[in-house]
Design an enzyme around this catalytic site. Structure first.
Site, PDB file in Angstrom:
ATOM      1  CB  SER A 188      -8.048   0.332   6.039  1.00 46.96           C
ATOM      2  OG  SER A 188      -8.690   1.556   6.258  1.00 46.96           O
ATOM      3  CE  LYS A 243      -3.886   1.753   2.846  1.00 48.39           C
ATOM      4  NZ  LYS A 243      -4.700   1.398   4.037  1.00 48.39           N
ATOM      5  CB  SER A 258      -7.884   3.229   3.207  1.00 46.97           C
ATOM      6  OG  SER A 258      -6.994   2.686   4.179  1.00 46.97           O
TER       7      SER A 258
END
Length: 546
Positions: free
Chosen positions: A123, A25, A99
């Site tokens: 997330s 990420k 996310s």
């Protein structure tokens, strides 16, 4: 995903993760690769790897790219990025969840073997549940967050997204461990005993699916499946959990979101997209006293919630209560995002571990997942139960259509009746012999080399390929025969026994110490033309004479 021209690897290509490709990420540092946190103006080029990235590279994995996310990891839907919304891997009209949106997408579609995400309020779990993959949210501090752009630092976790629990466990094994550079890192002792064979799982007494009856039906189906695996559902009061969850954004605790990027935000707020800008700005309105008041309220709610663990071993909730289209999210970005976090926000605040696993594909073709939640340090226990559940579903991996591989033992867990079947083998399944791989590829582990009680005779069955023995219990003139006891994961027992041909059958075998365990015996009619090899003491000795 932004692919690297050349994957990052350590100097040595060996290690437990050798051959696995992963993505990180884009709020997690990789030396020499820009970190943007989905905010181009915020971007910087780190000079060292985040602790977790360095450990995975040292374990042999290759970093192939950085993935999109909700800006500053502030969102649960995957559409809050100037680089564009990440679609659901099953239906591009729907959100991917966030996310860790890009990380979930590249895993679900098979572009990577696993990916790193972060998880503050769900997330790493919501996108897993919405994309038919596994989202492992470890106990806080288990994986160091040094080199990760913070969202709310005291509750941030690095998460792991994978298509199977076994891969997620491999990654966790390589990534965990204390790092003093992370102020919230800790040296946790993890439970090594599986949940009991008959376990109690909590289910919220107050369930909310926001009108999504397909999600409600899918959760009901998941409860039935957990019950089949030995669980007993126990209703729990969800009120303190829901109230704790609300504090993350609706109290002074949101100030930690602002504090995480305060210097940048104060100088460049105009570069932050909505609604992220408003969420961060909300953190500026609180004073220190209000933060303490919110912390005290959270502690009080944690005490109330702790009572439920007296009645349950694990908590089970929907990972997300519904799916949401990208259009609907654009119309109501705050409300629809809040709905996705209905069952996630409280977990880190209350210091729990969690694992999201696929549960089913709904009639509309969209995935549904459940999350198993336990106290800090329950990571291996959750992985074991989650793997059993996932493999029982018969689902394929992510959006790839590839069948699940055989389940693997969780190495840190001691085998127990809840997880394994002790199996006595006497012939070609012995260590080093031709059929032993049928055990090892299913995650079975050797528990003991021993012998039967002196009440058996051993025969070489004619015409079998590879050669196989027949074990028969007798009333007189018996002998002790060399055997091995293997612990076979319960989820793999069925596929293993399907490989065993007649006249062999599963029965009970008495061992030298007087125990009785399941093992291979032979139907009597097949021994008439068989050669008696009892005097050799075991099948291995017989094979040596061929």
């Amino acid at each position: 995903m932004t692919r690297l021209d050349t994957p990052l690897t350590a100097s040595a290509s060996t290690g437990p993760l050798a051959g696995l490709r992963f993505a990180a990420k884009d709020n997690i540092d990789a030396a020499g690769v820009p970190t943007t946190a989905a905010c181009p103006e915020f971007a910087y080029v780190p000079t060292e790897h985040a602790t977790v990235v360095g450990r995975l590279l040292d374990a042999g994995a290759a970093l192939v790219g950085k993935t999109n996310l909700d800006q500053f990891a502030c969102g649960l839907n995957g559409s809050r990025s100037p680089y564009g919304a990440v679609p659901n891997s099953f239906d591009a009209r729907y959100v991917s969840g966030g996310s860790s949106s890009g990380s979930a997408y590249v895993v679900a579609t098979g572009e990577c073997d696993f990916a790193l995400g972060t998880d503050t309020a769900g997330s790493g779990r919501v996108p897993a549940g919405l994309n038919n993959i596994v989202g492992l949210k470890p106990s806080k501090g288990l994986i160091p967050a040094y080199g990760v752009v913070p969202a709310a630092q005291s509750v941030d976790c690095v998460s792991i997204l994978a298509r199977t629990v076994s891969v997620a466990v491999q990654v966790l094994e390589a990534a965990l461990g204390y790092d003093p550079r992370d102020p919230y890192s800790r040296d946790l002792t993890l439970a090594t005993t599986p949940f009991p064979a008959t376990f109690r799982f909590g289910v919220p007494a107050q369930l909310e699916f926001f009108g999504d009856e397909l999600a409600r039906a899918a959760f009901d189906e998941a409860i039935v499946r957990l019950t089949k695996l030995g669980g007993a559902p126990v209703p729990v009061d969800y009120t303190p959990l829901a109230e704790a969850a609300s504090l993350l954004y609706e109290s002074a605790l949101v100030a930690e979101r602002y504090a995480a990027v305060r210097p940048y935000f104060d100088a460049h707020a105009e570069t932050v997209i909505e609604p992220v800008r408003s969420i961060l700005a909300a953190g500026k309105q609180y004073d220190a006293a209000q933060v303490y008041q919110a912390q005290h309220k959270l502690r009080a709610l944690g005490q109330q919630a702790a009572a439920m663990w007296q009645d349950i071993d694990v908590l089970c909730v929907p990972t997300a209560p519904t799916h949401c289209t990208l259009d609907a999210m654009a119309r109501e970005p705050v409300q629809r995002n809040r709905e996705l976090g209905q069952y996630t926000n409280f977990v880190n605040l209350l210091d729990y571990a969690a694992l999201s696993v696929p549960a089913s594909i709904r009639p509309d073709g969209l995935p549904f997942g459940i999350t198993l939640i336990g106290g800090a340090g329950s990571d291996w226990q959750l992985a074991d139960l989650g793997q059993r559940f996932h493999h029982d579903t018969g689902l394929t991996q992510g959006a790839t259509g590839v069948a699940l591989p055989a389940p693997r033992q969780i190495p840190a867990l001691a085998p127990s009746p809840a997880t394994h079947l002790p199996l006595v083998v006497v012939g070609a399944h012995l260590t080093g012999l031709p059929l032993n791989s049928q055990l090892t590829e299913r995650g079975a582990v050797l528990a003991q080399r021993t012998a039967t009680a002196p009440r058996y005779r051993l025969y070489a069955l004619p015409g079998t390929v590879p050669p196989k023995p027949g074990l028969q219990r007798v009333d007189a003139d018996g002998a002790a025969i060399e055997v091995e006891v293997w612990q076979v994961p319960l989820a793999a027992v069925g596929s293993f026994l399907a490989l065993v041909p007649a006249p062999l059958a599963l029965g009970s075998v008495e061992l030298a110490d007087g125990r009785w365990e399941h093992g291979f015996v032979c139907e009597g009619h097949a021994l008439a033309a068989a050669r008696d090899i009892t005097a050799l003491g075991g099948w291995r000795a017989y094979v040596a004479t061929l």
